[in-house]
Enzyme design. Structure first.
Site, PDB file in Angstrom:
ATOM      1  N   GLY A   1       5.171  -0.981   2.714  1.00  0.00           N
ATOM      2  CA  GLY A   1       4.307   0.164   2.485  1.00  0.00           C
ATOM      3  C   GLY A   1       5.074   1.472   2.365  1.00  0.00           C
TER       4      GLY A   1
ATOM      5  CG  HIS B   1      -0.205  -0.002   2.539  1.00  0.00           C
ATOM      6  ND1 HIS B   1       0.238   1.130   3.165  1.00  0.00           N
ATOM      7  CD2 HIS B   1       0.156  -1.032   3.339  1.00  0.00           C
ATOM      8  CE1 HIS B   1       0.822   0.824   4.305  1.00  0.00           C
ATOM      9  NE2 HIS B   1       0.796  -0.492   4.443  1.00  0.00           N
ATOM     10  CG  ASP B   2      -0.314   4.374   1.224  1.00  0.00           C
ATOM     11  OD1 ASP B   2      -1.013   5.343   0.885  1.00  0.00           O
ATOM     12  OD2 ASP B   2      -0.697   3.519   2.053  1.00  0.00           O
TER      13      ASP B   2
END
Length: 280
Positions: free
Chosen positions: A139, A121-122
């Site tokens: 992340g 994520h991200d």
């Protein structure tokens, strides 16, 4: 013509561009956008607020836009974007963003993600990034244009990897890598710069000599690092490659320390300490 296999499950609200090819047993969620010419070979899952750029190709058992592996995430409407002409190989996972970041996980145009690579994520990947088999990005990792990350390498969350950097296979990356840097080992150490990658992208021999001298000053010569940084900035103010490294080091958005210099334990795997190959 758009071709959709009858076994594919496509939500009515999904947007499917012209010329897309969707193979057997693919699953596409209602907020997904596939731009023109995208191919999902088979058994691909695309969900969430996800856009896949034109002429990208996704091979079997990849999943894109699935929820982040983050305990803070409670179903917020975050996004995932994959750039045009990107190749996503078998079993790759690309998670949509969580909370506390930019709200979007991004893979730039023209990237290649080899089998079983994971983009958490991200993460923010620039254009032309290559992740070899089984690469693991934690992340909020940022990977700039043209970087190459070797098979089985693990990159700690919030690490930043500069443009045209190279990470050797099985490396453990816990700190930021400057542009053009070549790292090796567990933990990863800066052992040189990506000479071959620079040459392939038009760098001159004079530029490489200057870059070598600057790297030696910054990362090998004795002295206080802050003073050496100021010396390099003054000496090579008109050299764009050197100044790119200095700008990366000075970037206030960086959250981790800079990777430490070292020497290769096995030079034959990637060139010498002075002139590593880039493996691309």
């Amino acid at each position: 013509m758009t071709v959709i296999h009858p076994s594919a499950l496509i939500a009515p609200d999904a947007t499917i561009g012209a010329g897309c090819r969707i193979g057997p047993f693919c699953t596409i969620g209602p907020e997904v956008v596939l731009e023109a010419g995208v191919e999902l070979v088979s058994h691909v899952v695309v969900e969430g607020i996800t856009r896949i750029g034109a002429d990208s190709r996704v091979l079997p058992f990849a999943s894109i836009g699935t929820p982040p592996q983050d305990t803070k995430y409670k179903g917020e409407p975050t996004r995932c974007e994959v750039g045009a002409r990107t190749l996503v190989r078998e079993g790759v996972t690309i998670h949509r963003a969580s909370v506390g970041g930019s709200g979007v996980t991004t893979v730039g145009a023209g990237c290649m993600l080899m089998a079983q690579a994971h983009v958490a994520h991200d993460c923010q990947l620039g254009e032309g990034v290559v992740l070899a088999n089984n690469v693991m990005l934690g992340g909020h990792v940022h990977v700039a244009d043209g970087a190459f990350i070797g098979g089985g390498a693990a990159v700690h969350q919030t690490v930043r990897i500069g443009r045209l950097a190279m990470v050797s296979g099985l490396a453990g990356v816990t700190n930021d890598i400057p542009p053009f840097g070549y790292v090796f080992g567990l933990p990863a150490r800066l052992v040189g710069f990506n000479k071959v990658g620079l040459l392939r992208r038009g760098a001159t021999r004079d530029q490489l000599r200057t870059l070598r001298t600057a790297n030696n000053l910054l990362f090998k010569d004795p002295g206080e690092f802050a003073a050496k940084l100021e010396q390099a900035a003054a000496r090579w103010a008109e050299e764009p490659l050197v100044m790119e490294i200095i700008a990366f080091i000075r970037d206030a958005a960086r959250r981790r320390q800079l990777v430490r210099p070292g020497r290769m334990a096995a030079p034959e795997l990637g060139g010498t300490d002075e002139e590593p190959g880039d493996g691309q």
